[in-house]
Design a protein around this motif. Structure first.
Motif, PDB file in Angstrom:
ATOM      1  N   SER A  77       9.625  -5.623  -2.174  1.00 39.23           N
ATOM      2  CA  SER A  77       9.224  -6.978  -1.782  1.00 39.23           C
ATOM      3  C   SER A  77       7.952  -6.948  -0.941  1.00 39.23           C
ATOM      4  N   VAL A  78       7.904  -6.037  -0.010  1.00 33.61           N
ATOM      5  CA  VAL A  78       6.715  -5.911   0.850  1.00 33.61           C
ATOM      6  C   VAL A  78       5.506  -5.504   0.013  1.00 33.61           C
ATOM      7  N   LEU A  79       5.679  -4.519  -0.857  1.00 35.34           N
ATOM      8  CA  LEU A  79       4.574  -4.065  -1.707  1.00 35.34           C
ATOM      9  C   LEU A  79       4.111  -5.167  -2.656  1.00 35.34           C
ATOM     10  N   ALA A  80       5.041  -5.953  -3.176  1.00 35.33           N
ATOM     11  CA  ALA A  80       4.675  -7.048  -4.081  1.00 35.33           C
ATOM     12  C   ALA A  80       3.848  -8.093  -3.345  1.00 35.33           C
ATOM     13  N   VAL A  81       4.264  -8.434  -2.142  1.00 34.55           N
ATOM     14  CA  VAL A  81       3.508  -9.419  -1.351  1.00 34.55           C
ATOM     15  C   VAL A  81       2.124  -8.871  -1.029  1.00 34.55           C
ATOM     16  N   ILE A  82       2.051  -7.618  -0.663  1.00 33.48           N
ATOM     17  CA  ILE A  82       0.756  -7.004  -0.343  1.00 33.48           C
ATOM     18  C   ILE A  82      -0.140  -6.958  -1.579  1.00 33.48           C
ATOM     19  N   SER A  83       0.414  -6.565  -2.715  1.00 32.15           N
ATOM     20  CA  SER A  83      -0.413  -6.462  -3.924  1.00 32.15           C
ATOM     21  C   SER A  83      -0.905  -7.830  -4.386  1.00 32.15           C
ATOM     22  N   VAL A  84      -0.072  -8.852  -4.285  1.00 34.50           N
ATOM     23  CA  VAL A  84      -0.518 -10.201  -4.645  1.00 34.50           C
ATOM     24  C   VAL A  84      -1.577 -10.685  -3.650  1.00 34.50           C
ATOM     25  N   ALA A  85      -1.412 -10.346  -2.376  1.00 33.51           N
ATOM     26  CA  ALA A  85      -2.415 -10.715  -1.372  1.00 33.51           C
ATOM     27  C   ALA A  85      -3.751 -10.024  -1.659  1.00 33.51           C
ATOM     28  N   VAL A  86      -3.691  -8.775  -2.075  1.00 38.48           N
ATOM     29  CA  VAL A  86      -4.916  -8.051  -2.453  1.00 38.48           C
ATOM     30  C   VAL A  86      -5.577  -8.745  -3.635  1.00 38.48           C
ATOM     31  N   TYR A  87      -4.775  -9.104  -4.641  1.00 41.82           N
ATOM     32  CA  TYR A  87      -5.315  -9.825  -5.808  1.00 41.82           C
ATOM     33  C   TYR A  87      -5.989 -11.124  -5.393  1.00 41.82           C
ATOM     34  N   ARG A  88      -5.291 -11.916  -4.596  1.00 43.84           N
ATOM     35  CA  ARG A  88      -5.838 -13.218  -4.192  1.00 43.84           C
ATOM     36  C   ARG A  88      -7.097 -13.079  -3.356  1.00 43.84           C
ATOM     37  N   ARG A  89      -7.135 -12.047  -2.518  1.00 40.71           N
ATOM     38  CA  ARG A  89      -8.268 -11.886  -1.603  1.00 40.71           C
ATOM     39  C   ARG A  89      -9.507 -11.326  -2.301  1.00 40.71           C
ATOM     40  N   TRP A  90      -9.317 -10.294  -3.140  1.00 41.31           N
ATOM     41  CA  TRP A  90     -10.478  -9.582  -3.660  1.00 41.31           C
ATOM     42  C   TRP A  90     -10.726  -9.741  -5.155  1.00 41.31           C
ATOM     43  N   PHE A  91      -9.741 -10.148  -5.932  1.00 33.29           N
ATOM     44  CA  PHE A  91      -9.947 -10.160  -7.376  1.00 33.29           C
ATOM     45  C   PHE A  91      -9.889 -11.537  -8.017  1.00 33.29           C
TER      46      PHE A  91
END
Length: 143
Positions: free
Chosen positions: A57-71
């Motif tokens: 859950s933590v990794l999923a939130v972090i990965s989606v946050a990375v997507y939203r922020r940089w990609f």
């Protein structure tokens, strides 16, 4: 190969396949989190299922946050932003009234199309300049 590793590897493949079926770049990032979980259970085989669920859950939130922020939205910039917005391409164009503007509305012919125009009342044949667009109606003023 452990059952936990196989579970996360299969989950990653299923999430990547779901992204391929319904593209939107969202399941892809959950898939990356599942890959990270597969690596995590290889490095820490004693990790319990509850800890894995929390970590995923933590990794999923972090990965989606990375997507939203940089990609998100990258690569979608066009060198022709008005390509499919024909009316907006006409701003600045000068044309002759095909029908007089009466009651605030008239018509011009630009290239091969007739356009409804709005502006101050003007007689037939007056040259007008397109100054703005409202949907498919051109706002004009006397040129």
């Amino acid at each position: 190969m452990s059952v936990k590793f196989a579970f996360w590897a299969i989950a990653a493949l299923v999430l990547f396949a779901a992204e391929a079926m319904a593209p939107g770049a969202f399941m892809l990032w959950f898939g990356f989190a599942a890959v990270a979980m597969a690596v995590a259970v290889l490095l820490a085989p004693g990790l319990g299922w509850l800890a894995q669920a929390v970590l995923f859950s933590v990794l999923a939130v972090i990965s989606v946050a990375v997507y939203r922020r940089w990609f998100r939205g990258k690569g979608r910039q066009s060198d022709k932003p008005l390509l499919n917005r024909r009316a907006e391409q006409l701003v600045g164009t000068v044309a002759t009234l095909d029908q007089p503007i009466e009651g605030g509305r008239g018509r011009v012919r630009i290239d091969d199309a007739f356009w409804t125009v709005e502006g101050a009342d003007l007689p037939l044949g007056t040259r007008v300049r397109v100054i703005a667009v409202n949907g498919m109606t051109l706002k004009v003023q006397e040129a």
